[in-house]
Design a protein around this motif. Structure first.
Motif, PDB file in Angstrom:
ATOM      1  N   GLY A 122       0.705  -1.213   0.045  1.00 38.51           N
ATOM      2  CA  GLY A 122      -0.024  -0.028  -0.070  1.00 38.51           C
ATOM      3  C   GLY A 122       0.720   1.277  -0.009  1.00 38.51           C
ATOM      4  O   GLY A 122       0.605   2.354  -0.733  1.00 38.51           O
ATOM      5  N   GLY A 123       1.770   1.184   0.678  1.00 35.53           N
ATOM      6  CA  GLY A 123       2.812   2.494   0.704  1.00 35.53           C
ATOM      7  C   GLY A 123       3.601   2.516  -0.723  1.00 35.53           C
ATOM      8  O   GLY A 123       3.712   3.755  -1.062  1.00 35.53           O
ATOM      9  N   VAL A 124       3.894   1.418  -1.389  1.00 33.49           N
ATOM     10  CA  VAL A 124       4.416   1.639  -2.795  1.00 33.49           C
ATOM     11  C   VAL A 124       3.364   2.412  -3.656  1.00 33.49           C
ATOM     12  O   VAL A 124       3.843   3.224  -4.358  1.00 33.49           O
ATOM     13  N   VAL A 125       2.079   1.837  -3.589  1.00 35.83           N
ATOM     14  CA  VAL A 125       1.047   2.466  -4.206  1.00 35.83           C
ATOM     15  C   VAL A 125       0.950   4.029  -4.003  1.00 35.83           C
ATOM     16  O   VAL A 125       0.826   4.787  -4.910  1.00 35.83           O
ATOM     17  N   GLN A 126       1.018   4.285  -2.819  1.00 33.78           N
ATOM     18  CA  GLN A 126       0.727   5.714  -2.506  1.00 33.78           C
ATOM     19  C   GLN A 126       2.204   6.645  -2.729  1.00 33.78           C
ATOM     20  O   GLN A 126       1.838   7.729  -3.136  1.00 33.78           O
ATOM     21  N   LEU A 127       3.210   6.012  -2.798  1.00 37.59           N
ATOM     22  CA  LEU A 127       4.420   6.591  -3.316  1.00 37.59           C
ATOM     23  C   LEU A 127       4.433   7.004  -4.774  1.00 37.59           C
ATOM     24  O   LEU A 127       4.668   7.882  -5.133  1.00 37.59           O
ATOM     25  N   VAL A 128       3.976   6.075  -5.537  1.00 35.69           N
ATOM     26  CA  VAL A 128       3.833   6.138  -7.060  1.00 35.69           C
ATOM     27  C   VAL A 128       2.723   7.121  -7.115  1.00 35.69           C
ATOM     28  O   VAL A 128       3.269   7.953  -8.157  1.00 35.69           O
ATOM     29  N   ARG A 129       1.698   7.047  -6.698  1.00 39.19           N
ATOM     30  CA  ARG A 129       0.720   8.303  -6.779  1.00 39.19           C
ATOM     31  C   ARG A 129       1.141   9.543  -6.488  1.00 39.19           C
ATOM     32  O   ARG A 129       0.479  10.491  -7.024  1.00 39.19           O
ATOM     33  N   SER A 130       1.862   9.836  -5.298  1.00 41.51           N
ATOM     34  CA  SER A 130       2.269  10.928  -5.121  1.00 41.51           C
ATOM     35  C   SER A 130       3.521  11.671  -5.776  1.00 41.51           C
ATOM     36  O   SER A 130       4.205  12.639  -5.604  1.00 41.51           O
ATOM     37  N   VAL A 136      11.038   0.541  -0.912  1.00 42.73           N
ATOM     38  CA  VAL A 136       9.861  -0.157  -0.286  1.00 42.73           C
ATOM     39  C   VAL A 136       9.473  -1.200  -0.787  1.00 42.73           C
ATOM     40  O   VAL A 136       8.796  -2.115  -0.348  1.00 42.73           O
ATOM     41  N   GLY A 137       9.660  -1.184  -2.291  1.00 38.26           N
ATOM     42  CA  GLY A 137       9.245  -2.318  -3.074  1.00 38.26           C
ATOM     43  C   GLY A 137       9.773  -3.583  -2.579  1.00 38.26           C
ATOM     44  O   GLY A 137       9.291  -4.600  -2.515  1.00 38.26           O
ATOM     45  N   VAL A 138      10.999  -3.357  -2.555  1.00 38.96           N
ATOM     46  CA  VAL A 138      12.045  -4.499  -2.227  1.00 38.96           C
ATOM     47  C   VAL A 138      11.499  -5.089  -0.598  1.00 38.96           C
ATOM     48  O   VAL A 138      11.764  -6.141  -0.403  1.00 38.96           O
ATOM     49  N   LEU A 139      11.257  -4.115   0.090  1.00 42.04           N
ATOM     50  CA  LEU A 139      10.987  -4.625   1.654  1.00 42.04           C
ATOM     51  C   LEU A 139       9.766  -5.270   1.436  1.00 42.04           C
ATOM     52  O   LEU A 139       9.468  -6.209   2.321  1.00 42.04           O
ATOM     53  N   ALA A 140       8.820  -4.555   0.559  1.00 43.25           N
ATOM     54  CA  ALA A 140       7.632  -5.416   0.681  1.00 43.25           C
ATOM     55  C   ALA A 140       7.771  -6.779   0.020  1.00 43.25           C
ATOM     56  O   ALA A 140       7.078  -7.951   0.554  1.00 43.25           O
ATOM     57  N   ALA A 141       8.467  -7.186  -0.889  1.00 36.08           N
ATOM     58  CA  ALA A 141       8.727  -8.377  -1.474  1.00 36.08           C
ATOM     59  C   ALA A 141       9.672  -9.219  -0.492  1.00 36.08           C
ATOM     60  O   ALA A 141       8.985 -10.571  -0.515  1.00 36.08           O
ATOM     61  N   LEU A 142      10.405  -8.756   0.250  1.00 41.02           N
ATOM     62  CA  LEU A 142      11.073  -9.619   1.243  1.00 41.02           C
ATOM     63  C   LEU A 142      10.209  -9.874   2.363  1.00 41.02           C
ATOM     64  O   LEU A 142      10.140 -11.078   2.731  1.00 41.02           O
ATOM     65  N   ALA A 143       9.104  -8.979   2.748  1.00 37.35           N
ATOM     66  CA  ALA A 143       8.444  -9.378   3.798  1.00 37.35           C
ATOM     67  C   ALA A 143       7.340 -10.474   3.221  1.00 37.35           C
ATOM     68  O   ALA A 143       7.063 -11.486   4.237  1.00 37.35           O
ATOM     69  N   LEU A 144       6.948 -10.445   2.174  1.00 34.75           N
ATOM     70  CA  LEU A 144       5.976 -11.421   1.694  1.00 34.75           C
ATOM     71  C   LEU A 144       6.747 -12.697   1.272  1.00 34.75           C
ATOM     72  O   LEU A 144       5.900 -13.780   1.619  1.00 34.75           O
ATOM     73  N   ALA A 145       7.844 -12.680   0.833  1.00 35.34           N
ATOM     74  CA  ALA A 145       8.706 -14.056   0.676  1.00 35.34           C
ATOM     75  C   ALA A 145       8.874 -14.545   1.675  1.00 35.34           C
ATOM     76  O   ALA A 145       8.977 -15.667   1.962  1.00 35.34           O
ATOM     77  N   GLY A 146       9.090 -13.819   2.926  1.00 31.59           N
ATOM     78  CA  GLY A 146       9.327 -14.350   4.177  1.00 31.59           C
ATOM     79  C   GLY A 146       8.203 -15.156   5.015  1.00 31.59           C
ATOM     80  O   GLY A 146       8.368 -16.050   5.435  1.00 31.59           O
TER      81      GLY A 146
END
Length: 52
Positions: A14-22, A32-42
């Protein structure tokens, strides 16, 4: 623990989406995208069966 990682990953996506919009910098979106991918992969890795 997997549920917590999925929740964190969802917030980060959700943070990635908001960052892209802003119109944020590509570095911050990528970070933030890499951190999201790491959290989901974990979260997925935590659910995989293995020796314990």
């Amino acid at each position: 623990m997997a549920v917590a990682l999925f929740i964190v990953g969802g917030f980060l996506v959700g943070g990635v989406v908001q960052l892209v919009r802003s119109g944020a910098t590509k570095f911050s979106v990528g970070l933030v995208g890499v951190l999201a991918a790491l959290a989901l992969a974990g979260g997925v890795a935590w659910l995989l069966p293995g020796d314990s």
